[in-house]
Design a protein around this motif. Structure first.
Motif, PDB file in Angstrom:
ATOM      1  N   ALA A 231       0.832  -1.219   0.000  1.00 29.54           N
ATOM      2  CA  ALA A 231       0.000   0.000   0.000  1.00 29.54           C
ATOM      3  C   ALA A 231       0.856   1.253   0.000  1.00 29.54           C
ATOM      4  O   ALA A 231       0.542   2.235  -0.692  1.00 29.54           O
ATOM      5  N   MET A 232       1.942   1.245   0.739  1.00 33.38           N
ATOM      6  CA  MET A 232       2.824   2.411   0.772  1.00 33.38           C
ATOM      7  C   MET A 232       3.506   2.638  -0.572  1.00 33.38           C
ATOM      8  O   MET A 232       3.652   3.784  -1.011  1.00 33.38           O
ATOM      9  N   ARG A 233       3.904   1.549  -1.225  1.00 32.48           N
ATOM     10  CA  ARG A 233       4.507   1.698  -2.559  1.00 32.48           C
ATOM     11  C   ARG A 233       3.522   2.321  -3.531  1.00 32.48           C
ATOM     12  O   ARG A 233       3.869   3.212  -4.314  1.00 32.48           O
ATOM     13  N   LYS A 234       2.290   1.869  -3.482  1.00 30.48           N
ATOM     14  CA  LYS A 234       1.264   2.405  -4.379  1.00 30.48           C
ATOM     15  C   LYS A 234       1.006   3.887  -4.102  1.00 30.48           C
ATOM     16  O   LYS A 234       0.735   4.659  -5.023  1.00 30.48           O
ATOM     17  N   ALA A 235       1.079   4.274  -2.851  1.00 28.41           N
ATOM     18  CA  ALA A 235       0.839   5.675  -2.469  1.00 28.41           C
ATOM     19  C   ALA A 235       2.106   6.513  -2.541  1.00 28.41           C
ATOM     20  O   ALA A 235       2.051   7.732  -2.339  1.00 28.41           O
ATOM     21  N   GLU A 236       3.225   5.857  -2.792  1.00 30.00           N
ATOM     22  CA  GLU A 236       4.526   6.533  -2.902  1.00 30.00           C
ATOM     23  C   GLU A 236       4.864   7.304  -1.628  1.00 30.00           C
ATOM     24  O   GLU A 236       5.221   8.488  -1.659  1.00 30.00           O
TER      25      GLU A 236
END
Length: 230
Positions: free
Chosen positions: A170-175
């Motif tokens: 999720a953090m990768r997707k939200a950068e």
């Protein structure tokens, strides 16, 4: 703003599982004639809740598969009522998955707080264990969709809470990095412990005031208290 992104759990943080699940099960109880096999609705529903909770825990812990959870809960429910009919169990499962997301009771102050956070300019996303076909429809029918940039499900991530992998996904997707975001949820194990394993701070929505051994950054009894934090 202190945080670039707010991550939230869905079920029982916003979407009222107990109310919506009971409403859907009342419909199934009637449509499928379960009064002929159980003394009353309360007996039927209590049996379902016990079976469903056990299977969800086993699914979360990687003991059973998605398909086993979906199919076996109604097989076991019917067996408890003296019925051995896999086709009927499948029909009930399909109908439950179809109708349950259409019920849209929310936990107190959900929309009020989300409107406030949106107005403050926060970017928000959901991190939820559950089936895509169900979770997306819950968000659509309950009026929550407009608040969230994305929904990360355990199906999309290939792993569920509390595993750190779903939070990292999720953090990768939200950068964003762990220091730029925070997780808000009502489950001290899947949400709070889970977030900590990924290095994320958290807010524990502890409505009952239950004792626990985790260390969220914040702990609240009501969603309204999020206004004081953000």
């Amino acid at each position: 703003m202190k945080y670039k992104h707010l991550f939230f759990d869905l079920d029982d943080t916003f979407w009222d599982v107990r109310s919506n699940q009971e409403a859907a099960q009342r419909e199934l109880f009637s449509v499928f004639g379960m009064a002929d096999h159980f003394p009353d609705f309360d007996t039927y529903y209590h049996t379902f809740r016990e079976i469903n909770q056990k299977l969800w825990t086993e699914y979360r812990d990687g003991i059973v598969t998605r398909e086993t959870l979906r199919n076996q809960r109604f097989v076991r429910l019917l067996e408890a009522g003296g019925i051995r009919d896999e086709r009927l169990a499948m029909d009930m499962s399909n109908e439950y998955l179809r109708i349950s997301p259409t019920f849209h009771a929310l936990m107190p102050h959900s929309l009020e707080v989300l409107e406030y956070l949106l107005g403050k300019g926060y970017a928000m996303s959901l991190i939820t264990n559950g089936f895509n076909e169900v979770q997306f429809r819950k968000v659509e029918h309950s009026g929550l969709k407009k608040f969230f940039q994305r929904i990360t499900t355990s199906e999309f991530a290939g792993i569920g809470k509390p595993n750190p992998g779903i939070f990292e996904y999720a953090m990768r997707k939200a950068e964003v990095t762990p220091g730029e975001c925070i997780m808000v949820g009502d489950d001290v194990y899947t949400d709070i412990y889970g977030a900590s394993t990924a290095g994320m701070p958290s807010v524990f929505v502890n409505r009952s005031g239950a004792e626990h051994d985790q260390h969220p950054l914040y702990e609240v009894r009501s969603l309204l208290e999020l206004k004081d934090i953000f």
